[in-house]
Design a protein around this motif. Structure first.
Motif, PDB file in Angstrom:
ATOM      1  N   ALA A 271       0.836  -1.202   0.000  1.00  0.00           N
ATOM      2  CA  ALA A 271       0.000   0.000   0.000  1.00  0.00           C
ATOM      3  C   ALA A 271       0.868   1.247   0.000  1.00  0.00           C
ATOM      4  O   ALA A 271       1.993   1.244   0.491  1.00  0.00           O
ATOM      5  N   PRO A 272       0.344   2.334  -0.578  1.00  0.00           N
ATOM      6  CA  PRO A 272       1.078   3.602  -0.505  1.00  0.00           C
ATOM      7  C   PRO A 272       1.309   4.016   0.938  1.00  0.00           C
ATOM      8  O   PRO A 272       0.636   3.550   1.859  1.00  0.00           O
ATOM      9  N   GLN A 273       2.269   4.933   1.108  1.00  0.00           N
ATOM     10  CA  GLN A 273       2.669   5.347   2.448  1.00  0.00           C
ATOM     11  C   GLN A 273       1.489   5.898   3.228  1.00  0.00           C
ATOM     12  O   GLN A 273       1.343   5.646   4.416  1.00  0.00           O
ATOM     13  N   LYS A 274       0.634   6.690   2.551  1.00  0.00           N
ATOM     14  CA  LYS A 274      -0.480   7.303   3.278  1.00  0.00           C
ATOM     15  C   LYS A 274      -1.442   6.245   3.808  1.00  0.00           C
ATOM     16  O   LYS A 274      -1.918   6.330   4.949  1.00  0.00           O
ATOM     17  N   ASP A 275      -1.732   5.216   2.997  1.00  0.00           N
ATOM     18  CA  ASP A 275      -2.640   4.166   3.451  1.00  0.00           C
ATOM     19  C   ASP A 275      -2.038   3.394   4.625  1.00  0.00           C
ATOM     20  O   ASP A 275      -2.742   3.027   5.562  1.00  0.00           O
ATOM     21  N   ARG A 276      -0.734   3.149   4.557  1.00  0.00           N
ATOM     22  CA  ARG A 276      -0.095   2.468   5.677  1.00  0.00           C
ATOM     23  C   ARG A 276      -0.131   3.319   6.935  1.00  0.00           C
ATOM     24  O   ARG A 276      -0.261   2.828   8.050  1.00  0.00           O
ATOM     25  N   SER A 277      -0.009   4.607   6.758  1.00  0.00           N
ATOM     26  CA  SER A 277      -0.048   5.501   7.911  1.00  0.00           C
ATOM     27  C   SER A 277      -1.438   5.524   8.538  1.00  0.00           C
ATOM     28  O   SER A 277      -1.577   5.550   9.762  1.00  0.00           O
ATOM     29  N   LEU A 278      -2.466   5.505   7.695  1.00  0.00           N
ATOM     30  CA  LEU A 278      -3.832   5.532   8.221  1.00  0.00           C
ATOM     31  C   LEU A 278      -4.225   4.220   8.892  1.00  0.00           C
ATOM     32  O   LEU A 278      -5.239   4.181   9.592  1.00  0.00           O
ATOM     33  N   ALA A 279      -3.438   3.149   8.693  1.00  0.00           N
ATOM     34  CA  ALA A 279      -3.755   1.860   9.321  1.00  0.00           C
ATOM     35  C   ALA A 279      -3.687   1.950  10.839  1.00  0.00           C
ATOM     36  O   ALA A 279      -4.258   1.108  11.528  1.00  0.00           O
ATOM     37  N   ARG A 280      -3.021   2.972  11.358  1.00  0.00           N
ATOM     38  CA  ARG A 280      -2.938   3.087  12.818  1.00  0.00           C
ATOM     39  C   ARG A 280      -4.279   3.418  13.446  1.00  0.00           C
ATOM     40  O   ARG A 280      -4.449   3.321  14.661  1.00  0.00           O
ATOM     41  N   TYR A 281      -5.245   3.819  12.650  1.00  0.00           N
ATOM     42  CA  TYR A 281      -6.584   4.120  13.159  1.00  0.00           C
ATOM     43  C   TYR A 281      -7.525   2.920  13.068  1.00  0.00           C
ATOM     44  O   TYR A 281      -8.680   3.028  13.456  1.00  0.00           O
ATOM     45  N   SER A 282      -7.018   1.783  12.576  1.00  0.00           N
ATOM     46  CA  SER A 282      -7.867   0.600  12.477  1.00  0.00           C
ATOM     47  C   SER A 282      -7.915  -0.120  13.828  1.00  0.00           C
ATOM     48  O   SER A 282      -7.169   0.196  14.751  1.00  0.00           O
ATOM     49  N   VAL A 283      -8.808  -1.085  13.920  1.00  0.00           N
ATOM     50  CA  VAL A 283      -8.982  -1.891  15.128  1.00  0.00           C
ATOM     51  C   VAL A 283      -8.710  -3.345  14.763  1.00  0.00           C
ATOM     52  O   VAL A 283      -9.297  -3.876  13.814  1.00  0.00           O
ATOM     53  N   ASN A 284      -7.813  -3.986  15.493  1.00  0.00           N
ATOM     54  CA  ASN A 284      -7.474  -5.391  15.264  1.00  0.00           C
ATOM     55  C   ASN A 284      -8.354  -6.257  16.156  1.00  0.00           C
ATOM     56  O   ASN A 284      -8.147  -6.349  17.370  1.00  0.00           O
ATOM     57  N   VAL A 285      -9.371  -6.876  15.547  1.00  0.00           N
ATOM     58  CA  VAL A 285     -10.275  -7.749  16.304  1.00  0.00           C
ATOM     59  C   VAL A 285      -9.595  -9.111  16.454  1.00  0.00           C
ATOM     60  O   VAL A 285      -9.557  -9.911  15.511  1.00  0.00           O
ATOM     61  N   LEU A 286      -9.069  -9.351  17.632  1.00  0.00           N
ATOM     62  CA  LEU A 286      -8.347 -10.594  17.874  1.00  0.00           C
ATOM     63  C   LEU A 286      -9.312 -11.774  18.024  1.00  0.00           C
ATOM     64  O   LEU A 286      -9.080 -12.848  17.492  1.00  0.00           O
ATOM     65  N   VAL A 287     -10.385 -11.572  18.743  1.00  0.00           N
ATOM     66  CA  VAL A 287     -11.380 -12.626  18.970  1.00  0.00           C
ATOM     67  C   VAL A 287     -12.765 -12.017  18.804  1.00  0.00           C
ATOM     68  O   VAL A 287     -13.085 -11.011  19.444  1.00  0.00           O
TER      69      VAL A 287
END
Length: 810
Positions: free
Chosen positions: A299-315
């Motif tokens: 992914a472009p740098q900006k998309d990778r940077s915006l990934a910090r606002y995602s939520v990792n649903v572990l379970v």
């Protein structure tokens, strides 16, 4: 030859009375939903599951195929269905330290909802923030601010220009920077030639004025970067103001939806501040500045940077009803505790909190985790990590290399999650006892033991229940039904597997396999139901498939490669029976034991033991034999015997004590110079008092000698001597039972060494009198007399070797 009491054919096989069955086929029987013969284990499982205290995890021990997993699964499902479902587990970014993401546990279903809300928020911000910065209001205010800033930053320079003009100087820009030059009266810059024609005093005056103005200009230029930064700060504050308004507007409804989750609200506050600080990540890119030539999937740098606002649903437990039950069949470290994955970019490995993956402990949190202990112990770091986790009740996601002191890497340190679950280990008795003995922490964590029975009593009631169990498994496997005779044959085969005519095997996997194979042969034979002959055919076919090794041994005996006699008499030679395991088959075979005696120091040497080919139990049996020999025959004189025993033509290790009687009989034969019947084979253990003890594998041993004799030719004299305490264990093959019935083969039970000695010699053993001597014309008398002769020889030999006593020798 004088024979002892033979066993009748009825003693060799305990059949099942089909007249007591009230069905014609198993289709008429109801399903059996309980568990046969596992009352103790069932109670332990019920207690272990219900006990909600630290350390009361469960260890289910028993042999494979006994139904441990099925019984545990059934009880867990019954219990878990009435328990509350656990919440979701998610990881969110720590905006202050991205290496330490936060763990959040939410009610079931809210993890996915939060992830989706955040995904939508990012999409909304990507659209709203650029629109905000393109709005008329923002553009107007920014233009006014930039204009005002431009004026403020240009005013000091204008003042210097005006002051210079008043003094006849011009402020000019050159490639070298800003400088001053004298002006002519018409306002033009004076050329250097013209300046050089001015009087010296006038030129000096102009230079002084320029020098003074340059000092003022230097101060202005020194302050210019500060004014520029101040201008940028004001523009940034303007951007923050508009960004704050946009973010607050977009998050207003989200805050209301999540007002019952304080951890989420705190996350929203941190997220809001981070968006405001990194608003450029949401602004539209200049197409000319977009990354070109990226590898596929990167992914472009900006998309990778915006990934910090995602939520990792572990379970995600939104679909879970009741407490979760997780069976982990491959309990390696990462599968149990989760992992931190990496992506490769431009030759470097990168990771972030979105690459944290869940493990079995995460999915089982709030419920139950079932693991096979053998697989667990063979995985590096897994056992120790599991104990630490259960003690701390904190579940951490770490890379296994943290366990290696020589490895130091920079990676994530996710926040630990609270752990509340019960662990069930399934394993063997051997591993259970080893862990108890060598791991002091094991007993603190696994306080409940579910010990599964290998056998169950065989009586009228249990046979009826066993029939229902057979019917249930046949229907579950979609097999043909069994008639009464076939059902009886399966029950009888179960007793044989249990090595006890009064017990039934609890190894239900073996029963299921037998039913499947019987179904195959029934269909091959075009039968509508499974008959006794089909069950017997499946048993015979299985024995044939895996019978290459025992057939090869019998072939070697027939061809004279292995020296075994099944006729005649020999002194100091006897046929003993041993048991071997060769993969899927357990078989018995005959081996020759020989004994030699001479004058010695009271030692009985077993050559296998001396050559270190014998195990500790075998060695113990040889020492027991020596103790019996001395106490029974030489209670009041020294045992000056030198004897050797050997298992002929055996080249591997030997273990067990079932040859104790055979070895002792061979030794007594050599001492008494009395031949032993080679038509007989002997098995049995004994203690120092000459009492005979039961041995294992009695059916296979008898059948092994019977097969050897049949190939050599049955003559009616051949048979096996076995401990009387093994009679209840007999479940012999039909051909052996028939041969005994036809008096072509015999089985003799015995309780003591003397009984066995009489059977293999055909002579009276004799009982010891008050003086410790045996009656003449008995084999025991001849043994004792030989030992007395050896003791006398030893005494005379010692006296002769010392020589006559002399004065010099005194």
């Amino acid at each position: 030859m004088s024979h002892g009491k033979r066993l009748n054919a009825d003693d060799l096989y305990q059949g099942c009375d089909t007249e007591k069955f009230t069905f014609d086929t198993t289709d008429e029987l109801e399903d059996f939903t309980d568990v046969l013969g596992q009352a103790r284990a069932t109670e332990a499982i019920r207690f272990g599951i219900g006990m909600r205290r630290d350390g009361y995890n469960l260890y289910a021990l028993g042999a494979p195929g006994i139904g441990r997993r099925a019984l545990i699964k059934r009880h867990l499902h019954d219990r878990a269905a009435d328990e509350p479902s656990p919440g979701d587990a998610v990881y969110i970014n720590n905006f202050k330290d991205s290496r330490k993401p936060f763990a959040v546990q939410l009610p079931a279903g809210l993890g996915v909802r939060l992830r989706d809300d955040m995904k939508q928020l990012v999409e909304d911000l990507k659209a709203a923030i650029p629109a905000t910065f393109e709005s008329e209001e923002y553009r107007t205010r920014r233009k006014e601010m930039e204009s005002e800033l431009q004026k403020e930053q240009g005013r000091p320079l204008e003042e210097i220009r005006d002051k210079a003009q008043e003094q006849g100087l011009a402020l000019i820009r050159t490639p070298q920077g800003i400088s001053f030059a004298p002006m002519k009266k018409d306002g033009e810059v004076m050329p250097p030639e013209e300046f050089g024609k001015l009087p010296e005093k006038e030129r000096e005056d102009i230079r002084n004025k320029i020098h003074a103005l340059e000092g003022e200009l230097e101060k202005v230029l020194y302050l210019a970067p500060r004014w520029q930064r101040e201008g940028q700060r004001k523009i940034r504050e303007l951007e923050r103001e508009f960004t704050r308004l946009t973010v607050d507007h977009l998050m207003e409804d989200m805050r209301k939806d999540w007002d019952e989750q304080p951890e989420v609200l705190r996350y929203f506050d941190d997220l809001r501040d981070d968006v405001i600080e990194n608003v450029k990540d949401f602004q539209s890119d200049d197409p000319s500045q977009q990354q070109q030539g990226l590898p596929p999937g990167l992914a472009p740098q900006k998309d990778r940077s915006l990934a910090r606002y995602s939520v990792n649903v572990l379970v995600d437990n939104s679909e879970v009803k009741g407490a979760p039950i997780v069976f982990e069949d491959h309990p390696r470290y990462q599968n149990l505790f989760g992992s931190i994955e990496h992506t490769s970019m431009m030759g470097a490995l990168l990771t972030d909190f979105t690459l944290i993956k869940s493990g079995a402990l995460h999915r089982a949190n709030g419920g139950y985790l079932v693991v096979e202990v053998r697989k667990l112990l063979t995985q590096p770091f897994a056992w120790e990590a599991l104990k630490r986790t259960l003690f701390s009740r904190q579940l951490r996601v770490e890379t296994p290399d943290r366990e290696l002191p020589m490895v130091s890497t920079v990676t994530l340190e996710p926040e630990a999650m609270d752990l509340n679950l019960k662990v069930v280990l399934i394993g063997s008795r051997t591993l259970y006892y080893l862990l108890n003995q060598h791991d002091p922490e094991f007993g603190q964590l696994f306080k409940v033991t579910a010990d599964f029975e290998d056998k169950m009593p065989r009586d009228e009631e249990s046979q009826q229940l066993y029939a229902r169990m057979i019917a249930t498994r046949a229907r579950r496997e979609e097999l043909l039904p069994l008639d009464r005779e076939a059902t009886a044959q399966v029950i009888e085969q179960s007793s044989r597997e249990a090595e006890d005519s009064e017990r039934l095997s609890a190894h239900l996997r073996g029963v299921t396999d037998l039913l499947r194979e019987a179904d195959f042969w029934a269909r091959e034979n075009k039968h509508d139901v499974i008959r006794r002959t089909d069950v017997q055919q499946s048993v015979d076919a299985r024995r044939y498939r895996v019978g290459r090794v025992p057939e090869q041994i019998r072939e070697d005996i027939r061809r004279g490669t292995l020296l075994i006699d099944t006729e005649g008499q020999k002194i100091g030679q006897i046929n003993s029976l041993s048991i071997n395991d060769a993969g899927q088959i357990r078989f018995g075979h005959v081996c020759r034991i020989t004994a030699r005696v001479r004058l010695g120091k009271g030692e009985v040497k077993d050559i296998q033991r001396e050559a270190k080919l014998a195990g500790p139990i075998f060695s113990k049996a040889v020492m027991t034999l020596t103790g019996y020999l001395g106490a029974h025959y030489a209670p009041d004189f020294p045992l000056m015997l030198g004897a050797s025993l050997v298992f002929e033509q055996t080249y591997g290790g030997i273990e067990g004590d079932s040859a104790t009687v055979a070895e002792l009989l061979a030794l007594l034969s050599a001492l008494a110079d009395t031949p032993l019947q080679q038509t007989l084979a002997v098995t049995g253990s004994a203690n120092q008092y000459g009492e005979v003890q039961a041995v294992g594998g009695i059916n296979e041993k008898i059948e092994g000698f019977f097969d050897t004799c049949r190939e050599q030719g049955l003559n009616g004299e051949q048979g096996v001597l076995m401990p009387a305490s093994n009679i209840k264990h007999l479940m012999l093959r039909n051909d052996v039972v028939q041969a005994v019935h036809d008096e072509r083969f015999s089985i003799y039970p015995f309780n003591s060494i003397d009984e066995a000695f009489e059977l293999v010699t055909g002579q009276t053993a004799g009982e010891r009198n008050d003086k410790g001597r045996f009656p003449e014309n008995t084999v025991n008398h001849r043994v004792q007399q030989k030992l007395l002769d050896l003791a006398d020889q030893a005494r005379r030999w010692t006296k002769d070797s010392q020589g006559p006593e002399t004065d010099q020798g005194r």
